[in-house]
Design a protein around this motif. Structure first.
Motif, PDB file in Angstrom:
ATOM      1  N   VAL A   1       8.171  -6.906  12.197  1.00 34.23           N
ATOM      2  CA  VAL A   1       7.795  -6.953  10.787  1.00 34.23           C
ATOM      3  C   VAL A   1       8.656  -8.006  10.094  1.00 34.23           C
ATOM      4  CG1 VAL A   1       7.713  -5.618   8.637  1.00 34.23           C
ATOM      5  CG2 VAL A   1       7.098  -4.534  10.816  1.00 34.23           C
ATOM      6  N   ASP A   2       8.055  -8.831   9.243  1.00 33.77           N
ATOM      7  CA  ASP A   2       8.799  -9.914   8.607  1.00 33.77           C
ATOM      8  C   ASP A   2       9.718  -9.378   7.506  1.00 33.77           C
ATOM      9  OD1 ASP A   2       7.568 -10.545   5.698  1.00 33.77           O
ATOM     10  OD2 ASP A   2       5.977  -9.876   7.038  1.00 33.77           O
TER      11      ASP A   2
ATOM     12  N   SER B   1       0.828  -1.196   0.000  1.00 32.46           N
ATOM     13  CA  SER B   1       0.000   0.000   0.000  1.00 32.46           C
ATOM     14  C   SER B   1       0.863   1.246   0.000  1.00 32.46           C
ATOM     15  CB  SER B   1      -0.903   0.004   1.241  1.00 32.46           C
ATOM     16  OG  SER B   1      -1.558   1.243   1.369  1.00 32.46           O
ATOM     17  N   THR B   2       0.458   2.261  -0.774  1.00 34.55           N
ATOM     18  CA  THR B   2       1.208   3.510  -0.817  1.00 34.55           C
ATOM     19  C   THR B   2       0.502   4.630  -0.062  1.00 34.55           C
ATOM     20  OG1 THR B   2       0.134   4.101  -2.913  1.00 34.55           O
ATOM     21  CG2 THR B   2       2.253   2.948  -3.039  1.00 34.55           C
TER      22      THR B   2
ATOM     23  N   LEU C   1       2.211  -1.339   8.838  1.00 36.79           N
ATOM     24  CA  LEU C   1       2.831  -2.545   8.297  1.00 36.79           C
ATOM     25  C   LEU C   1       2.494  -3.749   9.179  1.00 36.79           C
ATOM     26  CD1 LEU C   1       6.341  -1.140   7.368  1.00 36.79           C
ATOM     27  CD2 LEU C   1       4.382  -1.531   5.855  1.00 36.79           C
ATOM     28  N   PRO C   2       2.164  -4.886   8.571  1.00 39.83           N
ATOM     29  CA  PRO C   2       1.796  -6.067   9.362  1.00 39.83           C
ATOM     30  C   PRO C   2       2.993  -6.664  10.090  1.00 39.83           C
ATOM     31  CG  PRO C   2       1.982  -6.637   7.046  1.00 39.83           C
ATOM     32  CD  PRO C   2       2.123  -5.139   7.113  1.00 39.83           C
ATOM     33  N   THR C   3       2.725  -7.223  11.266  1.00 43.02           N
ATOM     34  CA  THR C   3       3.761  -7.885  12.048  1.00 43.02           C
ATOM     35  C   THR C   3       3.479  -9.381  12.106  1.00 43.02           C
ATOM     36  OG1 THR C   3       2.533  -7.482  14.099  1.00 43.02           O
ATOM     37  CG2 THR C   3       4.144  -5.823  13.442  1.00 43.02           C
ATOM     38  N   THR C   4       4.483 -10.118  12.488  1.00 45.50           N
ATOM     39  CA  THR C   4       4.368 -11.572  12.447  1.00 45.50           C
ATOM     40  C   THR C   4       3.389 -12.127  13.467  1.00 45.50           C
ATOM     41  OG1 THR C   4       6.286 -11.740  13.927  1.00 45.50           O
ATOM     42  CG2 THR C   4       6.706 -11.857  11.557  1.00 45.50           C
TER      43      THR C   4
ATOM     44  N   THR D   1       0.026  -4.625  13.793  1.00 46.76           N
ATOM     45  CA  THR D   1       0.525  -3.684  12.789  1.00 46.76           C
ATOM     46  C   THR D   1       1.380  -2.632  13.484  1.00 46.76           C
ATOM     47  OG1 THR D   1      -1.425  -2.260  13.004  1.00 46.76           O
ATOM     48  CG2 THR D   1      -1.463  -3.919  11.251  1.00 46.76           C
ATOM     49  N   THR D   2       2.271  -2.029  12.726  1.00 50.35           N
ATOM     50  CA  THR D   2       3.024  -0.904  13.270  1.00 50.35           C
ATOM     51  C   THR D   2       2.110   0.311  13.347  1.00 50.35           C
ATOM     52  OG1 THR D   2       3.812  -0.394  11.038  1.00 50.35           O
ATOM     53  CG2 THR D   2       5.264  -1.708  12.452  1.00 50.35           C
ATOM     54  N   ALA D   3       2.385   1.179  14.314  1.00 49.44           N
ATOM     55  CA  ALA D   3       1.516   2.324  14.572  1.00 49.44           C
ATOM     56  C   ALA D   3       1.869   3.495  13.663  1.00 49.44           C
ATOM     57  CB  ALA D   3       1.644   2.753  16.034  1.00 49.44           C
ATOM     58  N   SER D   4       0.858   4.190  13.190  1.00 52.63           N
ATOM     59  CA  SER D   4       1.064   5.370  12.360  1.00 52.63           C
ATOM     60  C   SER D   4       1.366   6.582  13.234  1.00 52.63           C
ATOM     61  CB  SER D   4      -0.183   5.641  11.513  1.00 52.63           C
ATOM     62  OG  SER D   4      -0.441   4.553  10.651  1.00 52.63           O
ATOM     63  N   GLY D   5       2.049   7.558  12.649  1.00 52.08           N
ATOM     64  CA  GLY D   5       2.324   8.797  13.352  1.00 52.08           C
ATOM     65  C   GLY D   5       3.371   8.696  14.425  1.00 52.08           C
TER      66      GLY D   5
END
Length: 274
Positions: A191-192, A2-3, A21-24, A28-32
């Motif tokens: 993140v993988d 995704s962009t 971003l998805p994690t294993t 997901t990683t947090a925005s901001g």
């Protein structure tokens, strides 16, 4: 990939959020929290307002050399009292270890310390034992890990302990030095490898704009004279670097542990990014 993580600013070509971003483990990683970018000296007033007032930026981690900062400038964020600047140069500076942010950019004495042939220190291609057959970018990235481990760890520690708002980590193009630091940070966040590779390669979508920005400066124009393909990040580059980190050190987390970025540091960085 995704962009929708891009930040379209007037004064940069390669700014995006490490969030989403998805994690294993299914998260997901947090925005901001952490942004990655090319250099920031051309930010417009609108850019500064967006970063500081809307996103909540409170920290800049600058991976450029002293020479780059003196020649290109620190940028308008330096004038914002609520934003802390940390200089953690990843490239060898021929023994020059000045804390550039402790002095004014127009300090003649500091400018005089720039080594003759300073341009040769910009984006060098370092070759370690047994690496002669590796592509130039792979050799360069491994050079950060073998020749500047304290600086790499320092940049990650700045991201882990900074705040309370968002941080931006950047170099000149936002792809090489920034790419390696962000790859390690994302590994800590869980993140993988293939997602890390995809995030690194995403810079290829804006490489023409990056090259155009840098080519317009005296500092980088000579390096940018080479074909744009020379500067385009490729997924196989980061994939190979991560494979070699696995082979040599047992993976990104093991490399960090062996170089002083231990469990407490990793917990703090993971919390920042998650």
């Amino acid at each position: 990939m995704s962009t929708d993580r891009w930040l379209h600013l007037d004064g940069t070509a390669n700014t995006r959020d490490l969030g989403g971003l998805p994690t294993t483990d299914g998260g997901t990683t947090a925005s901001g929290r952490v942004l990655r970018s090319d250099n920031l000296q051309d930010l417009s007033p609108a850019d500064v307002h967006r970063l500081v007032a809307e996103i909540g930026l409170t920290e800049v981690v600058d991976l450029r050399t002293t020479a780059e900062i003196l020649l290109e400038g620190r940028g308008p964020l330096r004038d914002v009292a609520s934003v802390t600047h940390r200089h953690v140069g990843l490239l060898p500076e021929r023994g020059l270890r000045t804390d550039v942010f402790a002095a004014e950019v127009d300090d003649d004495e500091l400018r005089a310390q720039l080594p003759a042939g300073w341009g040769e220190s910009v984006l060098p291609r370092q070759v370690g034992p047994g690496e002669e057959a590796e592509p130039p970018a792979v050799r360069s990235y491994l050079g950060y890990l073998t020749d500047s481990p304290d600086q790499v760890v320092g940049a990650l520690r700045a991201l882990a302990t900074g705040g309370p708002g968002a941080a931006v980590v950047h170099c000149a193009a936002g792809k090489d030095r920034t790419g390696v630091v962000c790859a390690l940070a994302l590994a800590v966040a869980g993140v993988d490898s293939e997602t890390i590779v995809a995030d690194y390669a995403l810079t290829a979508q804006v490489i023409d704009a990056i090259v155009a920005r840098l080519a317009a400066t005296d500092t980088y124009a000579e390096d940018m004279a080479r074909p744009v393909e020379h500067h385009t990040p490729r997924a196989d580059t980061m994939r190979r670097v991560l494979a070699l980190v696995d082979q040599r050190w047992g993976g990104p987390l093991a490399w960090l542990e062996q170089h002083g970025f231990g469990a407490d540091d990793q917990v703090a960085l993971r919390a920042r990014l998650r």
